[in-house]
Design a protein around this motif. Structure first.
Motif, PDB file in Angstrom:
ATOM      1  N   TYR A 114       5.031  -2.020   5.010  1.00  0.00           N
ATOM      2  CA  TYR A 114       3.549  -2.796   4.993  1.00  0.00           C
ATOM      3  C   TYR A 114       3.818  -4.234   5.479  1.00  0.00           C
ATOM      4  CZ  TYR A 114      -0.819  -4.339   3.429  1.00  0.00           C
ATOM      5  OH  TYR A 114      -2.134  -4.937   3.468  1.00  0.00           O
TER       6      TYR A 114
ATOM      7  N   THR B 190       4.445  -4.050   9.343  1.00  0.00           N
ATOM      8  CA  THR B 190       3.200  -3.468   9.987  1.00  0.00           C
ATOM      9  C   THR B 190       2.306  -4.390  10.001  1.00  0.00           C
ATOM     10  OG1 THR B 190       3.791  -1.334   9.437  1.00  0.00           O
ATOM     11  CG2 THR B 190       1.316  -1.333  10.102  1.00  0.00           C
ATOM     12  N   HIS B 191       1.999  -5.150   8.763  1.00  0.00           N
ATOM     13  CA  HIS B 191       0.740  -6.027   8.809  1.00  0.00           C
ATOM     14  C   HIS B 191       1.063  -7.575   9.192  1.00  0.00           C
ATOM     15  CE1 HIS B 191      -1.855  -2.795   7.717  1.00  0.00           C
ATOM     16  NE2 HIS B 191      -0.922  -2.536   6.913  1.00  0.00           N
ATOM     17  N   ARG B 192       2.429  -7.717   9.458  1.00  0.00           N
ATOM     18  CA  ARG B 192       2.914  -9.135   9.720  1.00  0.00           C
ATOM     19  C   ARG B 192       2.547 -10.181   8.700  1.00  0.00           C
ATOM     20  NH1 ARG B 192       1.178 -10.398  15.796  1.00  0.00           N
ATOM     21  NH2 ARG B 192      -0.360  -9.627  15.262  1.00  0.00           N
TER      22      ARG B 192
END
Length: 136
Positions: free
Chosen positions: A5, A8-10
């Motif tokens: 997570y 993926t979401h930096r």
């Protein structure tokens, strides 16, 4: 799950609030509690290193009576072992009607204090101001 997570979401900041709550309740087996806490702490440290993310855990403090002096002293709720696992420790408190952040442990900076206020715009540095009567 969390590492993917974060990637993926930096994500750059992970905050775990009231971490002590989950480890102070319903644990009869202290060895199991210590093992779970150590593994979780290790995972958070690995996440911080591998994903270049800041991980902040909010611990609670407890008071231990000092029977010799009749006073008491504050201690980290999860114990000194957990407290030593943290790279940097900041203790937030009230001092003379002002919010104070005390840098207790850091690999890069000496211990120090800073007064601050929580505003709609975020955290702000304050000097020579009194606590507002409307603060909780």
């Amino acid at each position: 799950m969390l590492p993917s997570y974060v990637e993926t979401h930096r994500v750059k900041l992970v905050v775990i609030d009231s971490i002590a709550f989950h480890f102070r309740q319903d644990f009869k087996d202290m060895a199991l509690r210590t093992t779970i806490l150590a593994k979780m702490t290790n995972r958070m440290m690995n996440l911080a290193t591998s994903k270049q993310v800041a991980v902040v855990t909010v611990n609670q403090v407890t008071v231990k009576p000092d029977h010799l002096s009749g006073g008491a002293r504050m201690l980290p709720a999860l114990g000194e072992s957990y407290a030593h696992a943290c790279t940097t420790r900041v203790i937030l408190s009230w001092e003379k009607n002002m919010r104070t952040a005390y840098l207790y442990k850091s690999p890069r900076l000496p211990p120090g204090r800073a007064k601050y206020a929580v505003t709609n715009g975020g955290l702000r540095d304050v000097r020579n101001q009194k606590r507002q009567a409307t603060d909780p």
